[in-house]
Design a protein around this motif. Structure first.
Motif, PDB file in Angstrom:
ATOM      1  N   GLU A  87       7.615  10.695   1.714  1.00  0.00           N
ATOM      2  CA  GLU A  87       6.956   9.045   1.896  1.00  0.00           C
ATOM      3  C   GLU A  87       5.502   8.301   2.315  1.00  0.00           C
ATOM      4  O   GLU A  87       5.023   9.585   2.042  1.00  0.00           O
ATOM      5  CB  GLU A  87       8.008   8.228   2.258  1.00  0.00           C
ATOM      6  N   LYS A  88       4.893   8.145   0.939  1.00  0.00           N
ATOM      7  CA  LYS A  88       3.792   7.381   1.528  1.00  0.00           C
ATOM      8  C   LYS A  88       3.331   7.230   3.043  1.00  0.00           C
ATOM      9  O   LYS A  88       2.473   7.690   3.516  1.00  0.00           O
ATOM     10  CB  LYS A  88       3.086   6.261   0.534  1.00  0.00           C
ATOM     11  N   HIS A  89       4.417   7.003   3.976  1.00  0.00           N
ATOM     12  CA  HIS A  89       4.027   6.358   4.959  1.00  0.00           C
ATOM     13  C   HIS A  89       5.246   7.214   6.464  1.00  0.00           C
ATOM     14  O   HIS A  89       5.126   6.615   6.770  1.00  0.00           O
ATOM     15  CB  HIS A  89       3.692   5.062   5.823  1.00  0.00           C
ATOM     16  N   THR A  90       5.114   8.047   5.771  1.00  0.00           N
ATOM     17  CA  THR A  90       5.914   9.797   6.586  1.00  0.00           C
ATOM     18  C   THR A  90       5.573   8.716   8.492  1.00  0.00           C
ATOM     19  O   THR A  90       4.251   9.155   8.697  1.00  0.00           O
ATOM     20  CB  THR A  90       5.444  10.264   6.066  1.00  0.00           C
ATOM     21  N   GLY A  91       7.016   8.784   8.502  1.00  0.00           N
ATOM     22  CA  GLY A  91       7.182   8.662  10.316  1.00  0.00           C
ATOM     23  C   GLY A  91       6.947   7.096  10.379  1.00  0.00           C
ATOM     24  O   GLY A  91       6.244   7.596  11.785  1.00  0.00           O
ATOM     25  N   LYS A  92       6.213   6.403   9.934  1.00  0.00           N
ATOM     26  CA  LYS A  92       5.650   5.079  10.162  1.00  0.00           C
ATOM     27  C   LYS A  92       6.630   3.678   9.977  1.00  0.00           C
ATOM     28  O   LYS A  92       7.593   4.419   8.651  1.00  0.00           O
ATOM     29  CB  LYS A  92       4.188   4.755   9.713  1.00  0.00           C
ATOM     30  N   LEU A  93       6.641   3.261  10.520  1.00  0.00           N
ATOM     31  CA  LEU A  93       7.491   1.948  10.337  1.00  0.00           C
ATOM     32  C   LEU A  93       7.088   1.312   8.938  1.00  0.00           C
ATOM     33  O   LEU A  93       6.111   0.843   8.382  1.00  0.00           O
ATOM     34  CB  LEU A  93       7.786   0.650  10.954  1.00  0.00           C
ATOM     35  N   VAL A  94       8.394   1.156   7.857  1.00  0.00           N
ATOM     36  CA  VAL A  94       7.738   0.171   6.812  1.00  0.00           C
ATOM     37  C   VAL A  94       8.941  -0.819   6.643  1.00  0.00           C
ATOM     38  O   VAL A  94       9.875  -0.875   6.781  1.00  0.00           O
ATOM     39  CB  VAL A  94       7.674   1.238   5.287  1.00  0.00           C
ATOM     40  N   GLU A  95       8.331  -1.651   5.254  1.00  0.00           N
ATOM     41  CA  GLU A  95       8.995  -2.614   5.481  1.00  0.00           C
ATOM     42  C   GLU A  95       9.760  -2.717   4.067  1.00  0.00           C
ATOM     43  O   GLU A  95       8.874  -2.292   3.212  1.00  0.00           O
ATOM     44  CB  GLU A  95       9.116  -4.539   5.090  1.00  0.00           C
ATOM     45  N   ASP A  96      11.331  -2.155   3.421  1.00  0.00           N
ATOM     46  CA  ASP A  96      11.520  -2.371   2.290  1.00  0.00           C
ATOM     47  C   ASP A  96      11.232  -3.513   1.078  1.00  0.00           C
ATOM     48  O   ASP A  96      12.046  -4.746   1.669  1.00  0.00           O
ATOM     49  CB  ASP A  96      13.121  -2.075   2.023  1.00  0.00           C
ATOM     50  N   THR A  97      10.892  -3.871   0.282  1.00  0.00           N
ATOM     51  CA  THR A  97      10.727  -4.807  -0.463  1.00  0.00           C
ATOM     52  C   THR A  97      11.169  -4.632  -2.121  1.00  0.00           C
ATOM     53  O   THR A  97      11.621  -3.610  -2.001  1.00  0.00           O
ATOM     54  CB  THR A  97       9.429  -5.171  -0.655  1.00  0.00           C
ATOM     55  N   PRO A  98      11.545  -5.594  -2.552  1.00  0.00           N
ATOM     56  CA  PRO A  98      11.695  -5.361  -4.013  1.00  0.00           C
ATOM     57  C   PRO A  98      10.363  -4.539  -5.031  1.00  0.00           C
ATOM     58  O   PRO A  98      10.686  -4.297  -6.288  1.00  0.00           O
ATOM     59  CB  PRO A  98      11.361  -6.738  -4.850  1.00  0.00           C
ATOM     60  N   ASP A  99       8.769  -5.040  -4.839  1.00  0.00           N
ATOM     61  CA  ASP A  99       7.892  -3.808  -4.723  1.00  0.00           C
ATOM     62  C   ASP A  99       7.720  -2.741  -4.517  1.00  0.00           C
ATOM     63  O   ASP A  99       7.180  -1.835  -4.483  1.00  0.00           O
ATOM     64  CB  ASP A  99       6.539  -4.758  -4.585  1.00  0.00           C
ATOM     65  N   GLY A 100       8.886  -1.890  -3.517  1.00  0.00           N
ATOM     66  CA  GLY A 100       8.864  -1.096  -2.702  1.00  0.00           C
ATOM     67  C   GLY A 100       8.633  -0.909  -1.313  1.00  0.00           C
ATOM     68  O   GLY A 100       8.341  -2.023  -0.888  1.00  0.00           O
ATOM     69  N   PRO A 101       8.230  -0.121  -0.603  1.00  0.00           N
ATOM     70  CA  PRO A 101       8.919   0.532   1.444  1.00  0.00           C
ATOM     71  C   PRO A 101       7.097   0.070   1.340  1.00  0.00           C
ATOM     72  O   PRO A 101       5.823   0.244   1.045  1.00  0.00           O
ATOM     73  CB  PRO A 101       8.515   1.802   1.399  1.00  0.00           C
ATOM     74  N   VAL A 102       6.078  -1.143   2.299  1.00  0.00           N
ATOM     75  CA  VAL A 102       5.483  -1.691   2.385  1.00  0.00           C
ATOM     76  C   VAL A 102       4.446  -1.809   4.072  1.00  0.00           C
ATOM     77  O   VAL A 102       6.278  -1.510   4.666  1.00  0.00           O
ATOM     78  CB  VAL A 102       5.052  -3.485   2.381  1.00  0.00           C
TER      79      VAL A 102
END
Length: 344
Positions: A87-102
Protein backbone atom coordinates in the motif's frame (compact mmCIF):
# COMPACT_ATOMS: atom_id res chain seq x y z
CA UNK A 1 28.49 -6.55 26.65
CA UNK A 2 28.61 -10.36 26.37
CA UNK A 3 25.67 -10.58 28.75
CA UNK A 4 23.75 -8.00 26.71
CA UNK A 5 24.21 -10.00 23.53
CA UNK A 6 23.23 -13.28 25.18
CA UNK A 7 20.12 -11.64 26.67
CA UNK A 8 19.14 -10.30 23.26
CA UNK A 9 19.71 -13.75 21.76
CA UNK A 10 17.47 -15.39 24.35
CA UNK A 11 14.79 -12.76 23.80
CA UNK A 12 14.89 -13.24 20.04
CA UNK A 13 14.79 -17.01 20.42
CA UNK A 14 11.71 -16.72 22.60
CA UNK A 15 10.12 -14.51 19.97
CA UNK A 16 10.88 -16.85 17.09
CA UNK A 17 7.86 -18.61 15.60
CA UNK A 18 8.23 -22.34 16.10
CA UNK A 19 7.95 -24.45 12.99
CA UNK A 20 7.83 -21.48 10.66
CA UNK A 21 10.45 -20.15 8.28
CA UNK A 22 12.07 -16.92 9.39
CA UNK A 23 10.87 -13.91 7.41
CA UNK A 24 14.13 -11.92 7.21
CA UNK A 25 12.43 -8.79 5.92
CA UNK A 26 10.00 -8.66 8.84
CA UNK A 27 12.69 -9.80 11.29
CA UNK A 28 15.24 -7.11 10.35
CA UNK A 29 13.02 -4.14 9.64
CA UNK A 30 10.64 -5.02 12.45
CA UNK A 31 13.49 -4.50 14.91
CA UNK A 32 15.14 -1.41 13.39
CA UNK A 33 11.96 0.29 12.19
CA UNK A 34 9.47 2.40 14.08
CA UNK A 35 6.14 1.05 15.33
CA UNK A 36 3.02 2.07 17.21
CA UNK A 37 3.68 -0.51 19.91
CA UNK A 38 6.89 -1.66 21.58
CA UNK A 39 7.23 -5.43 21.24
CA UNK A 40 9.48 -6.81 23.99
CA UNK A 41 9.33 -10.59 23.60
CA UNK A 42 7.01 -13.55 23.06
CA UNK A 43 6.25 -16.06 25.82
CA UNK A 44 4.46 -19.30 24.92
CA UNK A 45 3.20 -17.77 21.72
CA UNK A 46 1.85 -14.66 23.42
CA UNK A 47 3.53 -11.35 22.57
CA UNK A 48 4.58 -9.13 25.44
CA UNK A 49 4.34 -5.52 24.30
CA UNK A 50 4.07 -1.98 25.60
CA UNK A 51 0.96 -0.43 24.07
CA UNK A 52 1.57 3.20 23.19
CA UNK A 53 -0.98 6.01 22.72
CA UNK A 54 -2.17 6.69 19.19
CA UNK A 55 -2.98 10.38 18.71
CA UNK A 56 -4.29 11.64 15.39
CA UNK A 57 -6.61 14.11 13.76
CA UNK A 58 -9.01 13.15 10.99
CA UNK A 59 -10.30 15.74 8.53
CA UNK A 60 -13.81 14.36 8.91
CA UNK A 61 -14.12 13.06 12.49
CA UNK A 62 -11.65 15.20 14.42
CA UNK A 63 -9.24 14.02 17.10
CA UNK A 64 -8.84 10.38 18.10
CA UNK A 65 -6.83 9.02 21.02
CA UNK A 66 -6.64 5.28 21.73
CA UNK A 67 -4.22 2.50 22.59
CA UNK A 68 -2.14 0.86 19.89
CA UNK A 69 -3.44 -2.56 21.02
CA UNK A 70 -6.60 -1.87 19.00
CA UNK A 71 -4.76 -1.77 15.69
CA UNK A 72 -2.45 -4.76 16.07
CA UNK A 73 -2.32 -7.49 13.40
CA UNK A 74 -4.08 -5.47 10.74
CA UNK A 75 -7.18 -4.72 12.80
CA UNK A 76 -9.30 -1.64 12.08
CA UNK A 77 -10.39 0.63 14.93
CA UNK A 78 -12.56 3.75 14.57
CA UNK A 79 -11.88 3.66 10.85
CA UNK A 80 -8.07 3.58 11.24
CA UNK A 81 -5.64 0.79 10.48
CA UNK A 82 -1.98 0.23 9.71
CA UNK A 83 -1.36 0.09 5.96
CA UNK A 84 -0.09 -3.29 4.82
CA UNK A 85 2.67 -4.25 2.42
CA UNK A 86 2.24 -2.87 -1.08
CA UNK A 87 0.00 0.00 0.00
CA UNK A 88 0.94 3.64 -0.39
CA UNK A 89 1.69 4.30 3.30
CA UNK A 90 3.09 0.94 4.37
CA UNK A 91 3.48 0.63 8.13
CA UNK A 92 1.70 3.92 8.82
CA UNK A 93 -1.78 4.60 10.14
CA UNK A 94 -4.34 5.37 7.44
CA UNK A 95 -8.01 6.23 7.51
CA UNK A 96 -10.34 4.36 5.20
CA UNK A 97 -12.53 6.81 3.26
CA UNK A 98 -14.80 6.46 0.20
CA UNK A 99 -11.91 7.86 -1.87
CA UNK A 100 -9.49 5.29 -0.49
CA UNK A 101 -7.04 5.24 2.43
CA UNK A 102 -5.63 8.64 3.42
CA UNK A 103 -3.07 9.71 6.01
CA UNK A 104 -4.46 11.70 8.95
CA UNK A 105 -2.42 14.14 11.03
CA UNK A 106 -0.44 11.67 13.13
CA UNK A 107 1.32 12.77 16.34
CA UNK A 108 1.31 9.36 18.03
CA UNK A 109 3.84 8.34 20.67
CA UNK A 110 5.63 5.63 18.68
CA UNK A 111 8.46 3.34 19.75
CA UNK A 112 11.16 5.76 18.59
CA UNK A 113 9.39 8.73 20.15
CA UNK A 114 9.18 6.96 23.50
CA UNK A 115 12.80 5.86 23.14
CA UNK A 116 13.79 9.46 22.42
CA UNK A 117 11.95 10.64 25.54
CA UNK A 118 13.51 7.97 27.75
CA UNK A 119 17.02 8.57 26.39
CA UNK A 120 16.66 12.33 26.81
CA UNK A 121 15.56 11.79 30.41
CA UNK A 122 18.63 9.58 30.97
CA UNK A 123 20.83 12.34 29.55
CA UNK A 124 19.27 14.95 31.86
CA UNK A 125 19.74 12.67 34.89
CA UNK A 126 23.40 12.11 33.98
CA UNK A 127 24.01 15.85 33.75
CA UNK A 128 22.17 16.50 37.04
CA UNK A 129 24.30 13.87 38.80
CA UNK A 130 27.41 15.73 37.69
CA UNK A 131 25.94 19.07 38.75
CA UNK A 132 25.08 17.63 42.16
CA UNK A 133 28.73 16.79 42.87
CA UNK A 134 29.93 20.29 41.93
CA UNK A 135 27.32 21.88 44.19
CA UNK A 136 28.71 19.99 47.15
CA UNK A 137 32.44 20.29 46.31
CA UNK A 138 34.88 22.94 45.20
CA UNK A 139 36.02 21.84 41.76
CA UNK A 140 39.12 24.09 41.92
CA UNK A 141 40.45 22.25 44.99
CA UNK A 142 39.12 18.73 44.60
CA UNK A 143 39.02 16.50 41.55
CA UNK A 144 35.89 14.41 41.08
CA UNK A 145 36.13 10.66 40.94
CA UNK A 146 33.96 7.80 39.78
CA UNK A 147 31.07 8.61 37.48
CA UNK A 148 31.46 12.39 37.83
CA UNK A 149 35.15 12.11 36.99
CA UNK A 150 34.32 10.14 33.83
CA UNK A 151 31.73 12.74 32.87
CA UNK A 152 34.20 15.58 33.42
CA UNK A 153 36.81 13.76 31.34
CA UNK A 154 34.39 13.44 28.42
CA UNK A 155 33.27 17.07 28.67
CA UNK A 156 36.88 18.29 28.83
CA UNK A 157 37.87 16.10 25.89
CA UNK A 158 35.05 17.35 23.69
CA UNK A 159 35.53 20.97 24.78
CA UNK A 160 39.32 21.16 24.44
CA UNK A 161 40.12 18.67 21.68
CA UNK A 162 37.14 19.26 19.37
CA UNK A 163 35.20 22.46 19.97
CA UNK A 164 38.04 24.78 20.97
CA UNK A 165 40.37 23.56 18.23
CA UNK A 166 37.81 23.58 15.42
CA UNK A 167 35.61 26.59 16.17
CA UNK A 168 38.23 29.12 17.24
CA UNK A 169 38.38 31.99 19.74
CA UNK A 170 34.62 32.30 20.28
CA UNK A 171 34.12 28.59 20.84
CA UNK A 172 32.29 29.10 24.15
CA UNK A 173 29.35 30.53 22.23
CA UNK A 174 28.78 27.16 20.54
CA UNK A 175 29.89 24.81 23.34
CA UNK A 176 26.38 24.29 24.82
CA UNK A 177 24.96 23.08 21.49
CA UNK A 178 27.97 20.97 20.49
CA UNK A 179 28.30 19.33 23.91
CA UNK A 180 24.56 18.60 23.93
CA UNK A 181 24.78 17.10 20.43
CA UNK A 182 27.71 14.88 21.43
CA UNK A 183 26.09 13.47 24.57
CA UNK A 184 22.66 13.22 22.96
CA UNK A 185 24.02 11.10 20.11
CA UNK A 186 26.28 9.07 22.40
CA UNK A 187 23.51 8.23 24.90
CA UNK A 188 21.04 7.33 22.14
CA UNK A 189 23.65 5.14 20.43
CA UNK A 190 24.39 3.32 23.68
CA UNK A 191 20.71 2.86 24.53
CA UNK A 192 20.14 1.43 21.06
CA UNK A 193 22.61 -1.37 21.81
CA UNK A 194 20.89 -2.42 25.04
CA UNK A 195 18.37 -5.15 24.10
CA UNK A 196 16.19 -4.84 27.21
CA UNK A 197 13.31 -2.36 27.48
CA UNK A 198 13.56 0.64 27.57
CA UNK A 199 16.69 0.16 25.48
CA UNK A 200 16.76 -1.10 21.91
CA UNK A 201 14.95 1.74 20.16
CA UNK A 202 16.73 2.66 16.93
CA UNK A 203 16.62 6.43 17.57
CA UNK A 204 19.81 7.62 15.86
CA UNK A 205 19.20 5.04 13.13
CA UNK A 206 16.04 6.97 12.25
CA UNK A 207 16.66 9.50 9.49
CA UNK A 208 14.09 11.94 10.93
CA UNK A 209 16.22 12.31 14.08
CA UNK A 210 19.50 12.73 12.20
CA UNK A 211 17.75 15.20 9.89
CA UNK A 212 16.81 17.39 12.87
CA UNK A 213 20.37 17.26 14.20
CA UNK A 214 21.71 18.25 10.78
CA UNK A 215 19.23 21.15 10.59
CA UNK A 216 20.47 22.46 13.94
CA UNK A 217 24.05 22.44 12.66
CA UNK A 218 22.92 24.09 9.42
CA UNK A 219 21.24 26.88 11.38
CA UNK A 220 24.24 27.33 13.69
CA UNK A 221 26.52 27.68 10.68
CA UNK A 222 24.42 29.94 8.48
CA UNK A 223 22.61 32.12 11.00
CA UNK A 224 25.78 33.09 12.85
CA UNK A 225 28.27 33.06 9.98
CA UNK A 226 30.21 36.32 9.62
CA UNK A 227 30.50 38.53 6.54
CA UNK A 228 33.68 36.80 5.36
CA UNK A 229 31.82 33.48 5.28
CA UNK A 230 29.13 34.87 3.00
CA UNK A 231 31.71 36.72 0.91
CA UNK A 232 33.46 33.40 0.23
CA UNK A 233 30.11 31.97 -0.85
CA UNK A 234 28.78 34.72 -3.10
CA UNK A 235 32.08 36.31 -4.21
CA UNK A 236 34.92 33.83 -3.61
CA UNK A 237 38.58 34.61 -4.37
CA UNK A 238 38.69 32.94 -7.78
CA UNK A 239 39.14 34.30 -11.32
CA UNK A 240 36.30 36.64 -12.29
CA UNK A 241 35.20 34.49 -15.23
CA UNK A 242 34.20 31.79 -12.69
CA UNK A 243 31.81 34.27 -11.04
CA UNK A 244 30.40 36.34 -13.91
CA UNK A 245 28.51 36.18 -16.16
CA UNK A 246 27.85 32.59 -15.09
CA UNK A 247 28.06 32.32 -11.26
CA UNK A 248 29.67 28.90 -11.36
CA UNK A 249 31.65 29.06 -8.10
CA UNK A 250 28.91 30.82 -6.08
CA UNK A 251 26.49 28.13 -7.23
CA UNK A 252 28.88 25.39 -6.10
CA UNK A 253 29.34 27.12 -2.73
CA UNK A 254 25.58 27.47 -2.24
CA UNK A 255 25.11 23.77 -2.99
CA UNK A 256 27.87 23.07 -0.46
CA UNK A 257 25.86 24.89 2.22
CA UNK A 258 23.27 22.10 1.99
CA UNK A 259 25.47 19.10 1.18
CA UNK A 260 27.53 19.51 4.37
CA UNK A 261 24.62 19.01 6.79
CA UNK A 262 23.18 16.40 4.41
CA UNK A 263 26.39 14.38 4.79
CA UNK A 264 26.09 14.65 8.59
CA UNK A 265 22.54 13.30 8.41
CA UNK A 266 23.34 10.36 6.14
CA UNK A 267 26.59 9.39 7.88
CA UNK A 268 25.05 9.04 11.34
CA UNK A 269 21.86 7.40 10.09
CA UNK A 270 23.60 4.89 7.81
CA UNK A 271 26.30 3.82 10.26
CA UNK A 272 23.94 3.20 13.18
CA UNK A 273 21.33 1.46 11.03
CA UNK A 274 23.95 -0.74 9.34
CA UNK A 275 25.41 -1.74 12.70
CA UNK A 276 22.04 -2.85 14.03
CA UNK A 277 21.24 -4.81 10.87
CA UNK A 278 24.63 -6.55 10.95
CA UNK A 279 24.10 -7.62 14.55
CA UNK A 280 20.57 -8.85 13.84
CA UNK A 281 21.86 -10.71 10.79
CA UNK A 282 24.37 -12.58 12.93
CA UNK A 283 21.66 -13.56 15.44
CA UNK A 284 19.46 -14.73 12.55
CA UNK A 285 21.98 -17.50 11.79
CA UNK A 286 20.57 -19.35 14.81
CA UNK A 287 17.10 -19.38 13.21
CA UNK A 288 18.19 -20.01 9.63
CA UNK A 289 20.19 -23.13 10.55
CA UNK A 290 17.53 -24.58 12.87
CA UNK A 291 16.38 -27.14 10.26
CA UNK A 292 19.89 -28.17 9.16
CA UNK A 293 20.40 -30.60 11.99
CA UNK A 294 21.52 -30.29 15.58
CA UNK A 295 25.25 -30.48 14.82
CA UNK A 296 25.18 -27.75 12.15
CA UNK A 297 22.83 -25.56 14.16
CA UNK A 298 24.87 -25.90 17.37
CA UNK A 299 28.18 -25.23 15.62
CA UNK A 300 26.97 -22.19 13.72
CA UNK A 301 25.12 -20.91 16.80
CA UNK A 302 28.38 -20.87 18.76
CA UNK A 303 30.05 -18.96 15.93
CA UNK A 304 27.06 -16.62 15.79
CA UNK A 305 27.34 -15.86 19.51
CA UNK A 306 31.09 -15.24 19.37
CA UNK A 307 30.85 -13.05 16.28
CA UNK A 308 27.84 -11.29 17.77
CA UNK A 309 29.81 -10.43 20.91
CA UNK A 310 32.55 -8.99 18.70
CA UNK A 311 30.01 -6.89 16.79
CA UNK A 312 28.45 -5.73 20.04
CA UNK A 313 31.84 -4.49 21.25
CA UNK A 314 32.39 -2.89 17.85
CA UNK A 315 28.98 -1.20 18.16
CA UNK A 316 30.11 0.26 21.47
CA UNK A 317 33.10 1.81 19.71
CA UNK A 318 30.91 3.03 16.84
CA UNK A 319 28.50 4.61 19.33
CA UNK A 320 31.33 6.83 20.58
CA UNK A 321 32.94 7.44 17.18
CA UNK A 322 29.73 8.58 15.50
CA UNK A 323 29.05 11.07 18.30
CA UNK A 324 32.66 12.23 18.05
CA UNK A 325 32.59 12.58 14.26
CA UNK A 326 29.26 14.43 14.19
CA UNK A 327 30.48 16.90 16.83
CA UNK A 328 33.85 17.34 15.14
CA UNK A 329 32.39 18.00 11.68
CA UNK A 330 29.76 20.35 13.11
CA UNK A 331 32.57 22.22 14.90
CA UNK A 332 34.59 22.39 11.68
CA UNK A 333 31.64 23.77 9.70
CA UNK A 334 30.93 26.34 12.41
CA UNK A 335 34.61 27.27 12.57
CA UNK A 336 34.73 27.83 8.79
CA UNK A 337 31.79 30.22 9.11
CA UNK A 338 33.66 32.22 11.79
CA UNK A 339 37.05 32.59 10.08
CA UNK A 340 38.64 35.97 9.47
CA UNK A 341 41.17 36.91 6.80
CA UNK A 342 44.80 36.58 7.87
CA UNK A 343 45.35 40.27 7.21
CA UNK A 344 43.09 41.20 10.12
Amino acid sequence: MIAAFLISLVMLLSAAPSGEALDMNEYLFGHVGDSYGWHITTINGHPVSVHLPVIMHSRTTGWHVFSSKHIEEGETYEGFRIAGDGEKHTGKLVEDTPDGPVRPLDISITKNVLGLMVNSLVLVLIVLLGVRWYRKHDGTKEAPGGFTGLLEMLVTMVEDDIIKECVGPDYKRYSPYLLTAFFFIFINNLMGIIPIFPGGANVTGNIAVTFCLAVFTFLAVNLFGNKHYYKDIFWPDVPTWLKVPLPLMPLIEIIGMFTKPFSLMIRLFANILAGHIMLLGVVAVVFLTAKMGMAVNAGLSVISVLFGVFLDVLELLVAFLQAYVFTMLSSVFIGLSRQHPETE
